[in-house]
Design an enzyme around this catalytic site. Structure first.
Site, short mmCIF file in Angstrom:
data_model
loop_
_atom_site.label_atom_id
_atom_site.label_comp_id
_atom_site.label_asym_id
_atom_site.label_seq_id
_atom_site.Cartn_x
_atom_site.Cartn_y
_atom_site.Cartn_z
N ASN A 9 0.85 -1.19 0.00
CA ASN A 9 0.00 0.00 0.00
C ASN A 9 0.89 1.24 0.00
OD1 ASN A 9 -1.94 1.97 0.38
ND2 ASN A 9 -2.32 1.45 2.52
N LYS A 11 0.01 4.27 -0.27
CA LYS A 11 -0.67 5.41 0.33
C LYS A 11 -0.50 6.65 -0.58
CE LYS A 11 -0.21 3.29 4.84
NZ LYS A 11 -0.02 3.48 6.30
N HIS A 99 -9.48 0.65 5.38
CA HIS A 99 -8.18 0.90 6.00
C HIS A 99 -8.37 1.85 7.18
CE1 HIS A 99 -4.05 2.29 6.56
NE2 HIS A 99 -3.66 1.23 5.88
N GLU A 101 -6.85 4.36 8.16
CA GLU A 101 -6.74 5.79 7.84
C GLU A 101 -8.01 6.30 7.19
OE1 GLU A 101 -1.95 5.25 7.30
OE2 GLU A 101 -3.19 5.52 5.53
N GLU A 171 -5.30 -4.96 11.05
CA GLU A 171 -4.45 -3.80 11.31
C GLU A 171 -4.50 -3.43 12.79
OE1 GLU A 171 -4.44 -0.48 8.10
OE2 GLU A 171 -6.50 -0.91 8.64
N GLY A 177 2.77 2.97 11.71
CA GLY A 177 3.48 4.23 11.66
C GLY A 177 4.03 4.68 13.01
N SER A 217 2.90 -2.54 10.44
CA SER A 217 4.35 -2.25 10.41
C SER A 217 5.20 -3.50 10.24
CB SER A 217 4.77 -1.49 11.69
OG SER A 217 4.14 -0.23 11.75
#
Length: 254
Positions: A9, A11, A99, A101, A171, A177, A217
């Protein structure tokens, strides 16, 4: 037998030139016979780069094109949005939905995501459906209840035939991050729970055939241990997918 998948991904990263250079490095590395030949690889660039990246991926191989999102409608007056039908028409095969985000920054809830799932499946795309908990939820010992709700409200309305096209990604939001990573045991525990919920909603065969990716991650250093867990079938990779060598090392971890 369920597939092993490593999805990158990107992003909101890369320019046209960056994307061309990155894919030109990844393709020969992945095609090398020593590089995780049993793994399907999905590249998910930003929307404008889908046709460019798609043309650079060998046809009929194990490299596939994916998108990072889609709109829930097939067409209409939705300025700035992109439909699943349009993406399918340019060769996109996968699409990431739900996702963390998108949920956090754009307010996407389970009801909206259920509509997006239907749109993606209707266009012939394979959804990578994300679930996962925040640090606050984990510290409150509510991880399993939270993920169960996400699965039931966002995903389990699909028919058996529709669900067979879905990849699930776990996730742990607290490990995205932040430099933190769930231990392989923590990842396995949640992946096994997700598989158990699938078996309850559908059946044991559906549960065993569903690919469940880890999306917190993962990197070249920890991928092998994560992927060695019985219910971890690959990874949804963020930052490491922007470095050809690191991404290839993750693929080779199987």
């Amino acid at each position: 037998m369920r597939k092993n998948i490593v999805a990158g991904n990107w992003k909101m990263n890369t320019t046209l030139q960056d994307a061309q250079a990155l894919v030109s490095e990844i393709v020969p590395m992945v095609q090398d016979e020593t590089t995780g030949s049993a793994v399907e690889v999905v590249i998910c660039p930003p929307f404008p780069l889908l046709p460019v990246v798609g043309r650079l991926l060998p046809q009929g191989g194990r490299l596939h094109l994916g998108a990072q999102n889609c709109h829930q409608k097939e067409s209409g007056a939705f300025t700035g949005e992109v439909s699943a039908k349009l993406m399918a028409s340019i060769g996109t095969e996968y699409v990431i939905l739900g996702h963390s985000e998108r949920r956090q920054y754009f307010g996407e809830d389970d009801e909206l995501l259920s509509q997006k799932l239907k749109a993606a499946l209707g266009a012939g795309l394979k959804p990578i459906f994300c679930v996962g908990e925040s640090l606050e939820t984990r510290e409150a010992d509510e991880t399993f209840q939270y993920i169960e709700k996400q699965l039931k409200n966002g995903l389990f309305h699909l028919s058996n035939e529709e669900f067979a096209q879905v990849v699930v990604a776990y996730e742990p939001i607290w490990a995205i991050g932040t430099g933190k990573t769930a231990t392989s045991q923590q990842a396995q525990e949640v992946h096994a729970f997700i598989r158990e919920q699938i078996a309850r909603a559908y059946d044991a065969e559906a549960a065993q055939n569903t690919t469940i990716l880890y999306g917190g991650s993962a990197n070249a250093q920890n991928a092998r241990e994560l992927f060695s867990q019985p219910d971890v079938d690959g990874g949804l990779i963020g930052g490491a997918s922007l470095k050809s060598r690191d991404f290839t090392e993750i693929i080779k971890s199987f």
